[in-house]
Design a protein around this motif. Structure first.
Motif, PDB file in Angstrom:
ATOM      1  N   TYR A  57       0.848  -1.195   0.000  1.00 26.31           N
ATOM      2  CA  TYR A  57       0.000   0.000   0.000  1.00 26.31           C
ATOM      3  C   TYR A  57       0.883   1.245   0.000  1.00 26.31           C
ATOM      4  CZ  TYR A  57      -4.112  -2.807   1.464  1.00 26.31           C
ATOM      5  OH  TYR A  57      -5.149  -3.717   1.542  1.00 26.31           O
ATOM      6  N   SER A 166      -5.885   0.358  -2.774  1.00 26.26           N
ATOM      7  CA  SER A 166      -6.119   0.336  -1.327  1.00 26.26           C
ATOM      8  C   SER A 166      -7.072   1.450  -0.905  1.00 26.26           C
ATOM      9  CB  SER A 166      -4.798   0.486  -0.567  1.00 26.26           C
ATOM     10  OG  SER A 166      -4.200   1.750  -0.821  1.00 26.26           O
ATOM     11  N   SER A 176     -11.309  -7.519  -0.729  1.00 24.51           N
ATOM     12  CA  SER A 176     -10.397  -6.396  -0.492  1.00 24.51           C
ATOM     13  C   SER A 176      -8.968  -6.867  -0.278  1.00 24.51           C
ATOM     14  CB  SER A 176     -10.857  -5.584   0.728  1.00 24.51           C
ATOM     15  OG  SER A 176     -10.763  -6.341   1.921  1.00 24.51           O
ATOM     16  N   SER A 180      -3.962  -4.145  -4.333  1.00 18.56           N
ATOM     17  CA  SER A 180      -2.757  -3.477  -3.852  1.00 18.56           C
ATOM     18  C   SER A 180      -2.472  -2.251  -4.705  1.00 18.56           C
ATOM     19  CB  SER A 180      -1.571  -4.448  -3.887  1.00 18.56           C
ATOM     20  OG  SER A 180      -1.282  -4.832  -5.224  1.00 18.56           O
TER      21      SER A 180
END
Length: 352
Positions: A57, A166, A176, A180
Motif C-alpha cells: 500500500y 487500497s 479487499s 494493492s
C-alpha cells in the motif's frame, strides 16, 4: 523500423500488509450478514486460492499520479532519452487520484497531464491522456503507442500503468485482500534494433459481461450508501478468463509467426495465482503441449494485484534482477496477456 521498449521503471510502495493484518477485520456477506468463518480460516483459504501472502500500500502522502511520476522518471533515465522528445504520455489507471480517507476520485486535470507537469516537460506537442481500460490498460497503452509510431504520428511514447486500489476497497469485503498499489512505466520508441512488438490482440466483451467488475456499496449496511467501492463477481470473472484469455493468447502468438516452442516467458496480469496458472495451462493445451516450468514469473505473492501496474512492474523487476530465478535477455520472446474490467482481454507478442 522496429518498435521496442527501450526503458522501464517501477515504484513498489513501502507499506507491507500481510494476510495476518486482516485478523481484526469484520468480513460480511453482500447482504450484510455475518460471515460464518473465522478470519484465520478466511485468510488461509484466500492464500490457497490466490497465492497472495502480502500486498503493498502507498503511504498516506502519495497518490496514483505521484507514484506514476516516480516510475516514469526511472523509465526515462533507463531509456537515456530527452524527455522533451516524448510525443505521447499514455496513462492507464482506473480510479484517478483518491486521497487518503477521501470519498471522491480526482481526475481533473487528467493524471497523464499531472505526470507531464511533474516531469517538467515544456513541449506542448507532447500529448498526455488517460486510458480507462481495466487491468489490461497498460498492455492496451503499449498497443496504442505502437499504432501511433507505426502510423508515423510519434517516435517516442511514455506508457504508464499505476493504481492505488487500497483507497477504493471495502474493508468488510473479503475481496479487499486481493488488491494493492503500484506503478510501472515504459518508453516505447522506433528503433533499428531487431525485435520489438510482433503482434497484438484486443477484445471487449460487454454484452453480458460489462458489470462483472463494478462500483458498489459496502457490505456493511451502516456505511454511507453514497460511497462506492470496487466490487466483483469473482466466479464469473474466473470462468470468463479461462474461456477467453487462452484463445486470445493463441491468436496473438499465431499471428506473430513465432512457434510455441520459441516462447520464452509469459508475463500475465497478476490477478490470482490459480487463475493465471489455469489460463496458461489451457493456452498450452491448445497446442497439445505441456506448460514448461518457469515460463510464468509471478510477483503476486508479495505484491498482490495492483491492476494496470502488475505487468509493467513485473517486467521491470525481472530486468532489474528482482525476481528470483527469472531473467530476460536479448532475443527472448515474451507474451504479455491481461484480462479485466470491461470485460477486456488483450495480448502482445514481443521480442527482446
Amino acid at each position: 523500423m522496429n518498435i521496442k521498449i527501450t526503458g522501464s521503471g517501477c515504484y513498489i510502495p513501502t507499506q507491507t500488509v500481510s494476510n495476518t493484518d486482516f485478523a481484526k477485520h469484520i468480513f460480511l456477506n453482500d447482504d450484510g450478514s455475518a460471515f460464518p468463518m473465522s478470519n484465520d480460516v478466511i485468510t488461509s483459504k484466500f492464500f490457497g486460492i490466490t497465492g497472495i501472502e502480502e500486498r503493498k500500500y502507498v503511504s498516506d502522502d502519495l497518490n496514483t499520479s505521484d507514484i506514476a511520476f516516480i516510475a516514469a522518471e526511472k523509465a526515462i533515465v533507463d531509456a537515456k532519452i530527452d524527455r522533451e522528445t516524448i510525443d505521447y504520455i499514455i496513462f492507464a489507471h482506473n480510479f484517478g487520484d483518491v486521497k487518503k480517507n477521501a470519498i471522491q476520485t480526482d481526475l481533473l486535470p487528467s493524471l497523464a497531464t499531472r505526470v507531464k507537469h511533474q516531469l517538467r516537460i515544456k513541449n506542448p506537442k507532447c500529448v498526455a491522456y488517460d486510458m480507462l481500460f481495466g487491468c489490461p490498460g497498460w498492455v492496451e497503452g503499449v498497443i496504442q503507442a505502437y499504432a501511433f509510431i507505426k502510423a508515423g504520428m510519434a517516435k517516442k511514447c511514455l506508457v504508464i500503468g499505476a493504481e492505488t486500489l487500497s483507497r477504493v476497497v471495502d474493508p468488510h469485503d473479503r475481496d479487499s485482500m486481493i488488491y494493492s498499489d503500484g506503478a510501472g512505466a515504459t518508453i516505447i520508441e522506433a528503433t533499428e534494433e531487431e525485435g520489438g512488438i510482433l503482434a497484438h490482440e484486443t477484445a471487449t466483451y460487454s454484452y453480458d459481461e460489462a458489470y462483472y467488475l463494478f462500483f458498489g456499496n459496502s457490505f456493511n449496511k451502516d456505511h454511507d450508501p453514497d460511497v462506492r467501492y470496487i466490487k466483483m463477481f469473482g466466479r464469473k470473472i474466473y470462468e470468463f478468463a479461462l474461456s477467453k484469455v487462452p484463445k486470445a493468447m493463441k491468436e496473438c502468438l499465431d499471428n506473430s509467426g513465432i512457434p510455441i516452442e520459441k516462447l520464452d516467458k509469459i508475463l500475465i496480469h497478476q490477478a490470482n495465482e490459480k487463475m493465471d496458472e489455469a489460463i496458461v495451462q489451457r493456452f498450452y493445451k491448445l497446442y497439445t503441449t505441456e506448460m514448461p516450468e518457469g515460463i510464468m514469473p509471478m510477483s503476486i505473492h508479495e505484491l498482490g494485484n495492483s491492476s494496470v501496474a502488475t505487468i509493467p512492474t513485473l517486467y521491470d523487476s525481472i530486468l532489474k534482477g528482482k525476481i528470483p530465478n527469472q531473467s530476460l535477455k536479448k532475443g527472448d520472446v515474451i507474451l504479455f496477456a491481461s484480462v479485466g474490467a470491461g470485460m477486456n482481454v488483450n495480448a502482445i507478442v514481443y521480442k527482446m
